[in-house]
Design a protein around this motif. Structure first.
Motif, PDB file in Angstrom:
ATOM      1  N   PHE A   1      27.943   1.686 -24.690  1.00 28.57           N
ATOM      2  CA  PHE A   1      27.408   1.732 -23.333  1.00 28.57           C
ATOM      3  C   PHE A   1      26.326   0.679 -23.119  1.00 28.57           C
ATOM      4  N   TYR A   2      25.530   0.430 -24.165  1.00 28.44           N
ATOM      5  CA  TYR A   2      24.420  -0.510 -24.039  1.00 28.44           C
ATOM      6  C   TYR A   2      24.729  -1.893 -24.622  1.00 28.44           C
ATOM      7  N   ALA A   3      25.960  -2.110 -25.078  1.00 27.21           N
ATOM      8  CA  ALA A   3      26.317  -3.387 -25.695  1.00 27.21           C
ATOM      9  C   ALA A   3      26.495  -4.480 -24.639  1.00 27.21           C
ATOM     10  N   GLU A   4      26.524  -5.723 -25.116  1.00 25.19           N
ATOM     11  CA  GLU A   4      26.828  -6.862 -24.236  1.00 25.19           C
ATOM     12  C   GLU A   4      28.294  -6.774 -23.847  1.00 25.19           C
ATOM     13  N   THR A   5      28.559  -6.946 -22.561  1.00 26.11           N
ATOM     14  CA  THR A   5      29.914  -6.717 -22.074  1.00 26.11           C
ATOM     15  C   THR A   5      30.465  -7.929 -21.327  1.00 26.11           C
ATOM     16  N   GLU A   6      31.762  -7.859 -21.078  1.00 27.34           N
ATOM     17  CA  GLU A   6      32.421  -8.849 -20.231  1.00 27.34           C
ATOM     18  C   GLU A   6      33.559  -8.172 -19.481  1.00 27.34           C
ATOM     19  N   VAL A   7      33.994  -8.816 -18.414  1.00 26.20           N
ATOM     20  CA  VAL A   7      35.077  -8.279 -17.588  1.00 26.20           C
ATOM     21  C   VAL A   7      36.370  -8.990 -17.946  1.00 26.20           C
ATOM     22  N   VAL A   8      37.434  -8.196 -18.160  1.00 28.49           N
ATOM     23  CA  VAL A   8      38.743  -8.785 -18.470  1.00 28.49           C
ATOM     24  C   VAL A   8      39.784  -8.184 -17.544  1.00 28.49           C
ATOM     25  N   PRO A   9      40.877  -8.875 -17.296  1.00 24.97           N
ATOM     26  CA  PRO A   9      41.945  -8.312 -16.468  1.00 24.97           C
ATOM     27  C   PRO A   9      42.478  -7.013 -17.065  1.00 24.97           C
ATOM     28  N   PHE A  10      42.768  -6.051 -16.211  1.00 26.54           N
ATOM     29  CA  PHE A  10      43.257  -4.745 -16.655  1.00 26.54           C
ATOM     30  C   PHE A  10      44.453  -4.896 -17.602  1.00 26.54           C
ATOM     31  N   ALA A  11      45.396  -5.733 -17.227  1.00 24.87           N
ATOM     32  CA  ALA A  11      46.626  -5.874 -18.005  1.00 24.87           C
ATOM     33  C   ALA A  11      46.404  -6.529 -19.357  1.00 24.87           C
ATOM     34  N   GLU A  12      45.243  -7.161 -19.538  1.00 23.07           N
ATOM     35  CA  GLU A  12      44.956  -7.856 -20.804  1.00 23.07           C
ATOM     36  C   GLU A  12      43.916  -7.127 -21.648  1.00 23.07           C
TER      37      GLU A  12
ATOM     38  N   ALA B   1      44.261  -4.251 -23.463  1.00 26.48           N
ATOM     39  CA  ALA B   1      44.720  -3.523 -24.653  1.00 26.48           C
ATOM     40  C   ALA B   1      44.171  -4.193 -25.915  1.00 26.48           C
ATOM     41  N   GLY B   2      43.674  -3.365 -26.812  1.00 36.95           N
ATOM     42  CA  GLY B   2      43.095  -3.871 -28.055  1.00 36.95           C
ATOM     43  C   GLY B   2      41.604  -4.129 -27.982  1.00 36.95           C
ATOM     44  N   ARG B   3      41.041  -4.120 -26.777  1.00 36.75           N
ATOM     45  CA  ARG B   3      39.606  -4.331 -26.612  1.00 36.75           C
ATOM     46  C   ARG B   3      38.851  -3.000 -26.639  1.00 36.75           C
ATOM     47  N   ILE B   4      37.565  -3.058 -26.900  1.00 38.97           N
ATOM     48  CA  ILE B   4      36.712  -1.868 -26.917  1.00 38.97           C
ATOM     49  C   ILE B   4      36.119  -1.682 -25.523  1.00 38.97           C
ATOM     50  N   ILE B   5      36.415  -0.556 -24.900  1.00 41.36           N
ATOM     51  CA  ILE B   5      35.967  -0.339 -23.529  1.00 41.36           C
ATOM     52  C   ILE B   5      34.488   0.030 -23.501  1.00 41.36           C
ATOM     53  N   ALA B   6      33.820  -0.341 -22.410  1.00 39.44           N
ATOM     54  CA  ALA B   6      32.386  -0.086 -22.270  1.00 39.44           C
ATOM     55  C   ALA B   6      32.083   0.823 -21.087  1.00 39.44           C
ATOM     56  N   GLU B   7      33.092   1.435 -20.521  1.00 42.73           N
ATOM     57  CA  GLU B   7      32.884   2.322 -19.365  1.00 42.73           C
ATOM     58  C   GLU B   7      33.823   3.516 -19.466  1.00 42.73           C
ATOM     59  N   PHE B   8      33.556   4.511 -18.632  1.00 37.98           N
ATOM     60  CA  PHE B   8      34.389   5.713 -18.589  1.00 37.98           C
ATOM     61  C   PHE B   8      35.565   5.502 -17.643  1.00 37.98           C
ATOM     62  N   ILE B   9      36.684   6.115 -17.984  1.00 40.76           N
ATOM     63  CA  ILE B   9      37.790   6.271 -17.039  1.00 40.76           C
ATOM     64  C   ILE B   9      38.266   7.709 -17.167  1.00 40.76           C
ATOM     65  N   MET B  10      38.290   8.427 -16.037  1.00 45.49           N
ATOM     66  CA  MET B  10      38.669   9.835 -16.082  1.00 45.49           C
ATOM     67  C   MET B  10      39.350  10.225 -14.780  1.00 45.49           C
ATOM     68  N   VAL B  11      40.073  11.321 -14.823  1.00 44.84           N
ATOM     69  CA  VAL B  11      40.617  11.929 -13.615  1.00 44.84           C
ATOM     70  C   VAL B  11      39.672  13.066 -13.235  1.00 44.84           C
ATOM     71  N   TYR B  12      39.090  12.975 -12.038  1.00 39.01           N
ATOM     72  CA  TYR B  12      38.094  13.974 -11.637  1.00 39.01           C
ATOM     73  C   TYR B  12      38.427  14.544 -10.268  1.00 39.01           C
ATOM     74  N   PRO B  13      38.542  15.897 -10.076  1.00 44.87           N
ATOM     75  CA  PRO B  13      38.455  16.861 -11.172  1.00 44.87           C
ATOM     76  C   PRO B  13      39.699  16.811 -12.058  1.00 44.87           C
TER      77      PRO B  13
ATOM     78  N   LEU C   1      35.702  -3.248 -17.901  1.00 44.75           N
ATOM     79  CA  LEU C   1      34.513  -3.708 -18.598  1.00 44.75           C
ATOM     80  C   LEU C   1      34.672  -3.394 -20.082  1.00 44.75           C
ATOM     81  N   VAL C   2      34.609  -4.434 -20.908  1.00 49.54           N
ATOM     82  CA  VAL C   2      34.809  -4.263 -22.350  1.00 49.54           C
ATOM     83  C   VAL C   2      33.658  -4.903 -23.117  1.00 49.54           C
ATOM     84  N   ILE C   3      33.589  -4.577 -24.405  1.00 50.06           N
ATOM     85  CA  ILE C   3      32.565  -5.180 -25.269  1.00 50.06           C
ATOM     86  C   ILE C   3      32.866  -6.669 -25.431  1.00 50.06           C
ATOM     87  N   LYS C   4      31.836  -7.486 -25.268  1.00 52.08           N
ATOM     88  CA  LYS C   4      32.026  -8.919 -25.390  1.00 52.08           C
ATOM     89  C   LYS C   4      32.325  -9.321 -26.813  1.00 52.08           C
TER      90      LYS C   4
END
Length: 491
Positions: free
Chosen positions: A415-426, A428-440, A482-485
């Motif tokens: 959560f506190y790491a240095e991050t970068e933005v990558v295309p959604f389709a690209e 896979a294999g990266r470490i995510i830096a944000e939450f994705i959930m279905v709410y509720p 948003l993924v870890i840089k």
């Protein structure tokens, strides 16, 4: 007469308001006199008269010694706890208090994957490392159940240094595990059991329902009184048993997380809801169970629909069921749950608790009537009739839920790491830096620190395409994540 008929907090606040004191303190609307007239008329003068603050006659939630202390003691007595703390930050605040009361930076906490987002928030705040247990996935409904006694034993034998075990009981869908046995296993390792009891305030007050956290001997339980117990939205309680947990530390943590402008409307509603549950709960809940069971039978008579009952029990994770939750699977109609939710809203002004790709969830409470249940049955009968021609060709034999991703970094570090933005389709294999959930219900698909997989991406796209409320990423369009840089070597 039982002490449970008393309402010291509500009575004290009401008596104070009736004296009509001259207020030179906040809130600035001064019993509604300084409020917009239209809103005042709608809300009502009585409600506004007890919208007060923690002046001396009304006690202080942060340091209770008067009417709040007495109300919390009555709640502890009603729920079988040693201590009960009122929360005006909802059950999310109570859950965060539980975790932060036992965990610090680097500490391990064992949690099921189908946790509410507040649990992951608390893990980030505390700096703890989650040890995930795979919940049992229902292959027909596509929902997560609880955790098994075997998985708890394996987790604790592998991580006996864990500072806590968190259990969801009952689940969002009303399914309970063998909580008493789980508590026994955890206590044999001297590990406290923290229960997310957001959907179980009523179960303590009726013998036909699953046992409550306090009845099972758990150490703490965050319980939503507002969800199913009759108090106002955002009001909850935290029940504590002394021993493996320090009540003084719990008080310190919940105070850190709680506004100093505590709502006496919310607090008073907790006091009267406790009274009603303790003095009339068994009778009222019996009526609720009858309403729900009758509706379940009638829904199962409708071609193309199924409302799950006790036939779901018998696996290692399905030990008991709360029948007041109506899990209605719609997959045989050739439409998804979200489409059913919209149809019910537009055609009958019915609002369901939740929908997903395969089901809708309706909850039945002490606020429901036979008339309301009849309208629901009428609506579902018409819905099924309109989609009858799709039944055969659209029948789905199984459902799809992706595997839990690998955790590469602690959620806090990610959560506190240095991050970068990558295309959604690209991604896979990266470490995510944000939450994705279905709410509720707020169960994560991905949490910070996990490695994104193609299965995760496909599942997210399927939910978004179906119109389900996928939340979390900074880019709400899901074009990027948003993924870890990654730092590459300099050429």
């Amino acid at each position: 007469m039982s002490r449970q008929h008393l309402t010291p907090l509500f009575t004290g606040v009401r008596n104070h308001a009736e004296k009509q004191p001259i207020q030179f303190h906040i809130p600035g609307h001064k019993q509604g006199k300084g409020m917009d007239p239209e809103f005042k008329e709608f809300i009502g003068e009585n409600a506004l008269s007890i919208d007060l603050i923690n002046i001396e006659p009304l006690d202080d939630l942060h340091h209770p010694h008067g009417i709040i202390k007495e109300a919390q003691e009555l709640a502890a007595e009603a729920f079988g706890a040693d201590y009960t703390f009122f929360s005006v930050q909802g059950t999310s605040g109570a859950i965060m208090t539980m975790i932060m009361s036992v965990c610090g930076p680097g500490d391990k906490i064992i949690v099921p994957r189908n946790v509410h987002k507040s649990i992951m928030s608390a893990i980030i705040f505390s700096g703890a490392t989650p040890i995930f247990i795979h919940p049992e996935i229902d292959p027909e409904l596509g929902i997560s159940h609880g955790i098994t006694t075997e998985s708890v034993e394996r987790a604790l034998s592998s991580h006996p240094d864990a500072k806590g075990l968190l259990v969801i009981n009952p689940t969002y869908f009303g399914v309970a595990g063998n909580l008493k046995k789980i508590v026994e296993i955890a206590h044999s390792y001297n590990v406290p059991v923290l229960v997310d009891e957001a959907h179980g305030v009523h179960i303590h007050f009726h013998e036909q329902l699953p046992i409550s956290a306090m009845q099972a001997g758990a150490d703490m339980a965050a319980t939503s009184v507002h969800k199913l117990g009759g108090s106002m939205t955002q009001s909850s309680i935290l029940n504590v048993k002394e021993g493996l947990v320090s009540p003084k530390r719990v008080q310190s943590i919940i105070s850190m997380l709680t506004t100093t402008s505590t709502s006496y409307l919310l607090l008073s509603s907790l006091d009267v809801a406790r009274k009603q549950l303790a003095t009339k709960g068994e009778r009222l809940i019996s009526e609720v169970i009858d309403l729900a069971e009758s509706a379940r039978y009638r829904i199962n008579e409708i071609d193309g629909l199924a409302c799950i009952g006790k036939e779901i029990l018998g696996t290692k994770a399905t030990f008991d069921l709360d029948p007041t939750k109506l899990i209605i699977t719609v997959k045989e109609l050739g439409i998804n749950g979200h489409e059913v939710e919209i149809w019910l809203r537009e055609n009958y002004s019915i609002e369901v608790e939740m929908s997903d790709l395969y089901n809708i969830l309706c909850i039945v409470t002490i606020g429901d009537t036979q008339e309301k249940m009849d309208i629901l049955i009428e609506a579902l009968t018409r819905l099924a009739a309109e989609h009858a021609s799709f039944t055969e060709k659209s029948q789905i034999s199984s459902v799809y839920v992706p595997d839990i991703p690998t955790l590469a970094l602690s959620p806090r570090d990610a959560f506190y790491a240095e991050t970068e933005v990558v295309p959604f389709a690209e991604s896979a294999g990266r470490i995510i830096a944000e939450f994705i959930m279905v709410y509720p219900p707020g169960i994560p698909i991905l949490i910070p620190g996990e490695i994104v997989t193609e299965d995760n991406l496909s599942y997210i796209q399927e939910n978004v395409k179906s119109g389900l409320p996928v939340q979390g990423p900074e880019d709400e369009t899901f074009r990027t994540l948003l993924v870890i840089k990654e730092h590459k070597a300099i050429q």
